[in-house]
Scaffold this motif. Structure first.
Motif, short mmCIF file in Angstrom:
data_model
loop_
_atom_site.label_atom_id
_atom_site.label_comp_id
_atom_site.label_asym_id
_atom_site.label_seq_id
_atom_site.Cartn_x
_atom_site.Cartn_y
_atom_site.Cartn_z
N TYR A 445 0.82 -1.21 0.00
CA TYR A 445 0.00 0.00 0.00
C TYR A 445 0.86 1.27 0.00
O TYR A 445 0.53 2.25 0.65
CB TYR A 445 -0.94 -0.01 1.20
N ALA A 446 1.94 1.25 -0.76
CA ALA A 446 2.81 2.42 -0.85
C ALA A 446 3.67 2.32 -2.10
O ALA A 446 3.99 1.23 -2.57
CB ALA A 446 3.70 2.55 0.39
N HIS A 447 4.00 3.47 -2.64
CA HIS A 447 4.93 3.59 -3.75
C HIS A 447 6.20 4.28 -3.28
O HIS A 447 6.15 5.23 -2.49
CB HIS A 447 4.32 4.43 -4.88
N GLU A 448 7.32 3.82 -3.80
CA GLU A 448 8.61 4.41 -3.44
C GLU A 448 9.22 5.15 -4.62
O GLU A 448 9.18 4.66 -5.76
CB GLU A 448 9.59 3.33 -2.98
N VAL A 449 9.75 6.31 -4.35
CA VAL A 449 10.59 7.03 -5.31
C VAL A 449 12.02 6.86 -4.85
O VAL A 449 12.37 7.16 -3.70
CB VAL A 449 10.23 8.52 -5.38
N ARG A 450 12.85 6.35 -5.75
CA ARG A 450 14.25 6.11 -5.42
C ARG A 450 15.14 7.05 -6.23
O ARG A 450 14.74 7.55 -7.28
CB ARG A 450 14.61 4.64 -5.70
N SER A 451 16.33 7.26 -5.73
CA SER A 451 17.26 8.17 -6.40
C SER A 451 18.32 7.38 -7.13
O SER A 451 18.82 6.36 -6.63
CB SER A 451 17.92 9.10 -5.39
N ILE A 452 18.64 7.87 -8.32
CA ILE A 452 19.73 7.23 -9.07
C ILE A 452 21.08 7.58 -8.47
O ILE A 452 22.10 6.94 -8.74
CB ILE A 452 19.67 7.65 -10.55
N GLU A 453 21.07 8.59 -7.60
CA GLU A 453 22.31 9.00 -6.94
C GLU A 453 22.50 8.22 -5.63
O GLU A 453 21.56 7.67 -5.07
CB GLU A 453 22.26 10.50 -6.63
N ASP A 454 23.71 8.24 -5.16
CA ASP A 454 24.02 7.65 -3.86
C ASP A 454 23.79 8.73 -2.80
O ASP A 454 24.72 9.38 -2.33
CB ASP A 454 25.47 7.17 -3.86
N VAL A 455 22.51 8.92 -2.43
CA VAL A 455 22.17 10.08 -1.60
C VAL A 455 22.71 9.96 -0.17
O VAL A 455 22.88 10.98 0.50
CB VAL A 455 20.63 10.26 -1.55
N ASN A 456 22.95 8.76 0.29
CA ASN A 456 23.43 8.59 1.67
C ASN A 456 24.92 8.27 1.74
O ASN A 456 25.43 7.93 2.80
CB ASN A 456 22.64 7.48 2.37
N SER A 457 25.57 8.37 0.60
CA SER A 457 27.00 8.09 0.55
C SER A 457 27.35 6.74 1.15
O SER A 457 28.36 6.57 1.81
CB SER A 457 27.78 9.20 1.29
N ASP A 458 26.47 5.78 0.91
CA ASP A 458 26.73 4.44 1.43
C ASP A 458 27.26 3.50 0.36
O ASP A 458 27.39 2.30 0.56
CB ASP A 458 25.46 3.85 2.05
N GLY A 459 27.56 4.08 -0.79
CA GLY A 459 28.13 3.28 -1.86
C GLY A 459 27.10 2.56 -2.70
O GLY A 459 27.46 1.83 -3.61
N VAL A 460 25.81 2.72 -2.42
CA VAL A 460 24.75 2.04 -3.15
C VAL A 460 23.73 3.06 -3.62
O VAL A 460 23.15 3.78 -2.80
CB VAL A 460 24.06 0.96 -2.29
N ALA A 461 23.51 3.14 -4.92
CA ALA A 461 22.47 4.02 -5.45
C ALA A 461 21.11 3.36 -5.29
O ALA A 461 21.02 2.16 -5.04
CB ALA A 461 22.76 4.34 -6.91
N GLY A 462 20.06 4.14 -5.46
CA GLY A 462 18.71 3.59 -5.40
C GLY A 462 18.04 3.72 -4.05
O GLY A 462 17.03 3.06 -3.80
N ASP A 463 18.56 4.56 -3.16
CA ASP A 463 17.93 4.76 -1.85
C ASP A 463 16.54 5.38 -2.02
O ASP A 463 16.29 6.16 -2.94
CB ASP A 463 18.78 5.68 -0.98
N VAL A 464 15.65 5.05 -1.10
CA VAL A 464 14.30 5.61 -1.09
C VAL A 464 14.37 7.06 -0.61
O VAL A 464 14.90 7.34 0.46
CB VAL A 464 13.36 4.79 -0.18
N VAL A 465 13.82 7.97 -1.44
CA VAL A 465 13.82 9.39 -1.07
C VAL A 465 12.41 9.92 -0.84
O VAL A 465 12.23 10.97 -0.24
CB VAL A 465 14.53 10.25 -2.14
N GLU A 466 11.39 9.18 -1.31
CA GLU A 466 10.00 9.55 -1.06
C GLU A 466 9.18 8.27 -0.94
O GLU A 466 9.46 7.28 -1.62
CB GLU A 466 9.41 10.39 -2.20
N THR A 467 8.15 8.32 -0.09
CA THR A 467 7.19 7.21 0.01
C THR A 467 5.79 7.80 -0.06
O THR A 467 5.48 8.78 0.62
CB THR A 467 7.36 6.45 1.33
N HIS A 468 4.94 7.20 -0.88
CA HIS A 468 3.58 7.70 -1.08
C HIS A 468 2.58 6.60 -0.72
O HIS A 468 2.55 5.55 -1.38
CB HIS A 468 3.39 8.17 -2.51
N GLU A 469 1.81 6.82 0.33
CA GLU A 469 0.87 5.83 0.82
C GLU A 469 -0.40 5.80 -0.02
O GLU A 469 -0.87 6.85 -0.50
CB GLU A 469 0.51 6.14 2.28
N LEU A 470 -0.95 4.61 -0.19
CA LEU A 470 -2.19 4.42 -0.92
C LEU A 470 -3.37 4.49 0.05
O LEU A 470 -3.62 3.55 0.80
CB LEU A 470 -2.19 3.09 -1.66
#
Length: 494
Positions: A445-470
């Protein structure tokens, strides 16, 4: 999958038959002047029916829980697509009409033509009684399918306990553009009208002979889909058995494609290569797709430039496929016209349009679910493995999944995601499952928007930056202010 849009041919034929009744204004039902006769001969009605193609609204594609969005590309997509994905309360501006209703391929224009045929064809000239009944039956079945698609967009899911009091859609049965009263039926009345139209049509429908013509097979399929939406799985199973009995009567090829071959770039029968990241060169045109029973398509996302990178299969969806499954090859792991790979294994679809009408894969998976729900586990496994044998090098249903009714139903629901990702059919499943007393938790019951950037500097791109509840209220789109102004008696969704 490589397809072409029939829209331009369709428009030419409609204008030739119906001209000059299309107005420059875009009011709710403004199509032909009052009293304008569009046909007199039986062959005219056949021609009109043959050009009244049904398409599924692409709203359902953006709202499916198998998707994720990727920044910054989603910010460059259309505002409508962004709002649908984010389950926004408002999709359209106050001065806009919903394209699901008012476009050339929208429900209202399609219903107008179906109703015109239904109300007039039996009094037409030059045709036999059998010919007229066949046209009438196809128009009634078409009206039923169109109304079900209409319900899917503009009413909340069917709940047997509340359907008699909740709002469905207007019961449009007249081809009258001067009509101003659009009072909505109850949901129960809307579903009963659809069932009545399909049931009335079946005796005069023929075997499958063209993928743009509604057959008995397609009508039984849709009755099953309606009953499943109503949680009447016994009735659905009966219709599915009737549909499967119609398969040998088809006069055109009906068969599953072996994705182990056609989606293997190294096989002789392969559909590859992938041309410019747009479509598979060898894939069939809609009229030749042997899996398709009745061709309804959905044109969902832009496949050009950055827009092709906006909506992707989510990491959770990708995780549903085992390594031997060939279906992920229907999706591209690379950015459009680029060499960069999407993070976390996410992929975007290949092609311009997707067949979403009645199909053999859907037929077998629907019956598998009905069988599993009735505790016919062996029958359900048989139907699933019939499909999986053409999809993966590991077709067997895992023993743990086949161990009980509930585990098997859940496995089949996952198989539906694997088979129908990015088609909008998952949204139909989400709707009915959301009111299912057992399987309501099989919906994200939610959609995620992920970033192509490494927003948390954890070495992995694709972190969740927005969540939209249904919010469950968003299972029904709003009609909007303009449509309410122009449609007397129409009530808005919450």
């Amino acid at each position: 999958m490589r397809t072409f849009k029939p829209r331009y041919i369709h428009c030419l034929v409609l204008f030739a038959v119906l001209a000059p009744q299309l107005s420059c204004k875009k009011e709710f039902l403004e199509i032909v002047p009052k009293g304008q006769q569009i046909a007199t001969m039986t062959k005219d009605y056949r021609q009109i029916l043959n050009t009244n193609y049904l398409t599924q609204s692409n709203a359902s594609v953006y709202m499916g829980d198998e998707l994720a969005a990727l920044q910054p590309f989603i910010n460059e997509h259309t505002l409508r697509a962004q709002r649908l994905f984010k389950y926004a309360e408002r999709i359209y501006e106050a001065d806009q009409l919903p394209e699901e209703m008012s476009s050339e391929e929208g429900y209202i224009r399609r219903l107008y033509v179906f109703n015109k045929i239904i109300n007039e064809v039996m009094d037409s000239q030059g045709g036999t009684e059998m010919e007229k009944k066949a046209i009438l039956a196809e128009a009634k079945a078409g009206r039923a399918i169109c109304n079900f698609l209409f319900l899917t967009d503009f009413s909340t899911p069917y709940n047997p306990a509340t359907a008699a009091t909740e709002l469905g859609i207007p019961g449009l049965t007249k081809a009258d553009v001067t009509l101003t009263d659009f009072k909505r039926q109850t949901k129960q009345e809307s579903y009963e009208q659809i069932i009545s139209d399909l049931t009335d049509a079946i005796p005069d429908l023929g075997p499958l002979e063209h993928r743009r013509k509604i057959s008995r097979l397609a009508a039984h399929f849709y009755l099953a889909r309606i009953y499943m939406a109503m949680q009447n799985f016994d009735a659905a199973k009966q219709q599915l058995d009737e549909a499967i009995a119609e398969i040998p009567k088809s006069t055109i090829p009906l068969a599953l494609y072996d994705y182990n071959k056609v989606l293997d770039p190294d096989a002789d029968e392969t559909w590859f290569p992938l041309l410019l990241g747009l479509f598979l060169v060898g894939s069939p045109q809609p009229a030749e797709n042997t899996q398709t029973i009745y061709n309804i398509q959905v044109y969902a996302v832009s496949y050009v430039g950055g827009n092709a990178n906006a909506f992707l299969l989510s990491p959770a969806t990708i995780a549903l496929f085992d390594p031997q499954d060939k279906r992920p090859n229907m999706f591209d792991p690379l950015e459009f016209n680029g060499s960069a790979t999407f993070p976390l294994g996410m992929r975007h679809p290949i092609g311009f349009g997707t067949p979403v009408g009645p199909s053999l894969p859907d037929l077998y998976l629907m019956r598998a679910e009905c069988r599993a729900r009735a505790n016919d586990l062996a029958g359900a496994v048989s139907d699933v493995e019939l499909l999986r044998a053409q999809r993966t090098g590991a077709p067997a249903v895992p023993p743990a999944a086949a161990a009980s009714k509930e585990t098997l139903v859940r496995y089949i629901l996952d198989e539906r995601i694997r088979e129908f990702a990015f088609t909008g059919l998952r949204w139909l499943d989400m709707r009915r499952l959301s009111v299912d007393p057992v399987y309501h938790d099989h919906v994200r019951y939610a959609h995620e928007v992920r970033s192509i950037e490494d927003v948390n500097s954890d070495g992995v791109a694709g972190d969740v930056v927005e969540t939209h509840e249904l919010d469950p209220k968003r299972f029904a789109l709003k009609f909007g202010e303009r449509m309410l102004r122009e449609s007397k008696g129409l009530e808005e969704n919450p």
